[in-house]
Scaffold this motif. Structure first.
Motif, PDB file in Angstrom:
ATOM      1  N   PHE A 108      69.722  41.129 -45.001  1.00 44.94           N
ATOM      2  CA  PHE A 108      69.196  41.706 -43.753  1.00 44.94           C
ATOM      3  C   PHE A 108      67.584  41.438 -44.650  1.00 44.94           C
ATOM      4  N   PHE A 109      67.429  41.430 -45.778  1.00 46.52           N
ATOM      5  CA  PHE A 109      65.878  41.464 -46.145  1.00 46.52           C
ATOM      6  C   PHE A 109      65.155  40.132 -45.565  1.00 46.52           C
ATOM      7  N   ILE A 110      65.986  38.829 -45.355  1.00 49.31           N
ATOM      8  CA  ILE A 110      65.409  37.822 -44.747  1.00 49.31           C
ATOM      9  C   ILE A 110      65.868  38.195 -43.668  1.00 49.31           C
ATOM     10  N   TRP A 111      66.386  38.568 -42.536  1.00 45.10           N
ATOM     11  CA  TRP A 111      67.240  39.081 -41.108  1.00 45.10           C
ATOM     12  C   TRP A 111      65.632  39.591 -40.513  1.00 45.10           C
ATOM     13  N   VAL A 112      65.574  40.706 -41.458  1.00 49.78           N
ATOM     14  CA  VAL A 112      64.421  41.978 -40.696  1.00 49.78           C
ATOM     15  C   VAL A 112      63.055  40.478 -40.857  1.00 49.78           C
ATOM     16  N   ALA A 113      62.530  40.035 -41.767  1.00 48.70           N
ATOM     17  CA  ALA A 113      61.433  39.537 -41.973  1.00 48.70           C
ATOM     18  C   ALA A 113      60.997  38.443 -40.413  1.00 48.70           C
ATOM     19  N   VAL A 114      62.313  37.743 -40.147  1.00 51.14           N
ATOM     20  CA  VAL A 114      62.611  37.092 -39.046  1.00 51.14           C
ATOM     21  C   VAL A 114      61.973  37.452 -38.204  1.00 51.14           C
ATOM     22  N   PHE A 115      63.203  38.627 -37.785  1.00 52.60           N
ATOM     23  CA  PHE A 115      62.931  39.601 -36.960  1.00 52.60           C
ATOM     24  C   PHE A 115      61.586  40.323 -36.642  1.00 52.60           C
ATOM     25  N   ASN A 116      61.233  40.183 -37.085  1.00 52.20           N
ATOM     26  CA  ASN A 116      59.590  41.338 -37.465  1.00 52.20           C
ATOM     27  C   ASN A 116      58.466  40.091 -36.687  1.00 52.20           C
ATOM     28  N   MET A 117      58.978  38.806 -37.111  1.00 52.58           N
ATOM     29  CA  MET A 117      57.994  37.648 -36.778  1.00 52.58           C
ATOM     30  C   MET A 117      58.382  37.612 -35.070  1.00 52.58           C
ATOM     31  N   PHE A 118      59.420  37.209 -35.279  1.00 55.32           N
ATOM     32  CA  PHE A 118      59.996  36.831 -33.612  1.00 55.32           C
ATOM     33  C   PHE A 118      59.602  37.491 -32.553  1.00 55.32           C
ATOM     34  N   ALA A 119      59.697  38.723 -33.069  1.00 56.59           N
ATOM     35  CA  ALA A 119      59.730  40.245 -31.763  1.00 56.59           C
ATOM     36  C   ALA A 119      58.689  40.185 -31.625  1.00 56.59           C
ATOM     37  N   VAL A 120      57.270  40.477 -32.470  1.00 58.76           N
ATOM     38  CA  VAL A 120      56.281  40.168 -32.486  1.00 58.76           C
ATOM     39  C   VAL A 120      55.647  39.517 -31.551  1.00 58.76           C
ATOM     40  N   THR A 121      55.713  38.109 -32.087  1.00 60.78           N
ATOM     41  CA  THR A 121      55.535  37.238 -31.835  1.00 60.78           C
ATOM     42  C   THR A 121      55.143  36.996 -29.743  1.00 60.78           C
TER      43      THR A 121
END
Length: 464
Positions: free
Chosen positions: A146-159
């Motif tokens: 979950f920690f890794i997924w949230v970091a990935v989600f934040n980066m890609f979704a905001v980008t």
């Protein structure tokens, strides 16, 4: 003789003028409403998840964070993973970012905007539903995943959000509106943790994932409402249409960042910007542990910093960002935060006290959110769509997380020698940030103001 106006009256008058200007912009530009709602919903959904992610990263239950097979492998090699929890999670995040980059590149290259934008958010919603099941069944290793997924989600979704905004708004509108759009995101960043605090006791951790999924569904609605404005902007400027697949290589983003001076400078700017933030964040944790051993005092200290960051960010976004960008361009927005961080690290190297750490942290984060980020994002309205989507994704994901990974290990090595050594090293990183900001300022001077030409001379435009 002119009567002097008390500073309090001037402040209130400036605030009133800023509010009237904001209302006028909203009345003039319907897409501004939807863009602000979009960013509010996106960051609110993310910040509902962030406290859960941080709790997982700080968990003392190794079985909840790491899968049993990884724990067994580490134990067989004499490694206690709990001593390297954050370093392991940051490393995993970077590896996943690199692996996902070609997949994102393929999606952008082979599908039009009307397809790949909804697909990105539908994928994240599906992931949240999957985590809902995982958390309900207390699957071992759920915390690290979950920690890794949230970091990935934040980066890609905001980008993806900012890339789409560069389709909707041209350079002039970006200078007028990006501060306001950022303020919408700041309000979402305030509302998300408040929702988590209010609801976690009633709904439980797993059900908060559904709350976040609801906000992402609202993002999809905003995308649909903004799409006609993106088409209109492209037609007005004779720009390449996002309604057709972009084409090109799935790893074109890496090539573009390497070959174009502006994109290289933006990558360096983000790398050093993440570096100063990571060093400060990790050393702040060590200083707080030494000065505030009581968890209540530490929590109060962190909450004061977060509150100050959000209040200062919102104030600058509403009153200063628009004026600076329209009157002076991106130079002050990029250089002011860089030199403020450099000064902060110089002070900390002389006296690493919690108060100075807090002041530097507030200046660093507020300057990035209110000036640095809007300043960088306006530049993407003046480049071709391949740079806007592919190269930007490389910079905002791979470069960002690569810097995170680099400096979390650099800090672990420097921390052995004490706080002063960390902050002295930070002066060098902050100087690199200032130099990179100046390189961006110089490189962007060659871009057209109306965004009709691309950043490197290759034609990715339609004829009129």
């Amino acid at each position: 003789m002119t009567e002097a106006v008390p500073s309090g009256h001037r402040t209130r008058n400036d605030a009133a003028k800023g509010w009237r200007r904001f209302r006028a912009e909203l009345a003039e530009s319907p897409p501004l409403w939807w863009a602000m709602l979009y960013f509010f919903s996106l960051l609110c959904g993310y910040y509902v998840l962030r406290p859960m992610r941080d709790a997982m990263g700080a968990s003392g239950d190794a079985m909840a964070v790491f899968p049993p097979a990884l724990l067994a492998w580490a134990a067989g090699h004499g490694i206690d993973l709990q001593d390297y929890t954050l370093q392991t999670l940051f490393t995993g995040t970077f590896v996943v970012m690199v692996l996902l980059q070609p997949i994102y590149g393929a999606l952008v290259a082979h599908f039009p905007r009307r397809v790949f934008l909804p697909v990105v958010y539908l994928f994240f919603i599906a992931c949240l539903l999957g985590f809902y099941w995982i958390f309900h069944h207390t699957v071992p290793g759920r915390g690290g995943l979950f920690f890794i997924w949230v970091a990935v989600f934040n980066m890609f979704a905001v980008t993806v959000f900012w890339s789409f905004m560069a389709d909707v708004f041209d350079n002039d509108h970006a200078k007028r509106f990006y501060g306001y759009i950022g303020a919408g995101g700041t309000l979402g960043a305030l509302a998300g943790p408040a929702l988590t605090t209010a609801l976690v006791g009633r709904l439980g951790v797993a059900n908060l994932l559904l709350v976040s999924a609801g906000f992402l569904a609202l993002c999809l609605l905003c995308i649909l409402r903004l799409r006609p404005w993106a088409i209109r902007r492209e037609r007005m400027h004779h720009d390449a249409s996002g309604e057709r697949a972009m084409g090109g290589s799935i790893i074109a983003g890496l090539r573009l960042v390497w070959s174009r001076p502006l994109l290289r400078a933006l990558a360096l700017l983000l790398f050093f910007g993440v570096g100063v933030g990571t060093l400060l964040y990790n050393e702040q944790a060590a200083i707080v542990k030494a000065f505030y051993p009581d968890p209540r005092d530490a929590t109060r200290y962190y909450s004061l910093i977060d509150g100050s960051v959000n209040a200062l960010t919102l104030l600058i976004q509403l009153l200063l960002t628009r004026w600076l960008l329209r009157r002076y361009g991106v130079a002050p927005a990029l250089l002011i935060p860089a030199f403020a961080i450099l000064a902060g690290y110089a002070l900390l190297a002389m006296s690493p006290l919690p108060l100075l750490v807090a002041v530097t942290q507030v200046a660093t984060r507020a300057g990035e959110f209110s000036l640095g980020k809007p300043g960088r994002e306006t530049l993407y309205t003046r480049v071709d769509r391949e740079s806007r989507y592919k190269a930007k994704a490389v910079i905002d994901t791979v470069v960002y997380r690569g810097a995170d990974l680099t400096f979390v290990w650099v800090h672990k090595a420097l921390a052995v020698f004490g706080s002063r050594v960390v902050f002295v090293a930070g002066i060098g990183v902050a100087a690199g940030l200032a130099m990179a900001a100046w390189r961006v300022v110089r490189a962007q001077r060659g871009l057209p103001e109306d965004g009709l030409a691309d950043a490197g001379g290759s034609g990715n435009r339609e004829a009129g």
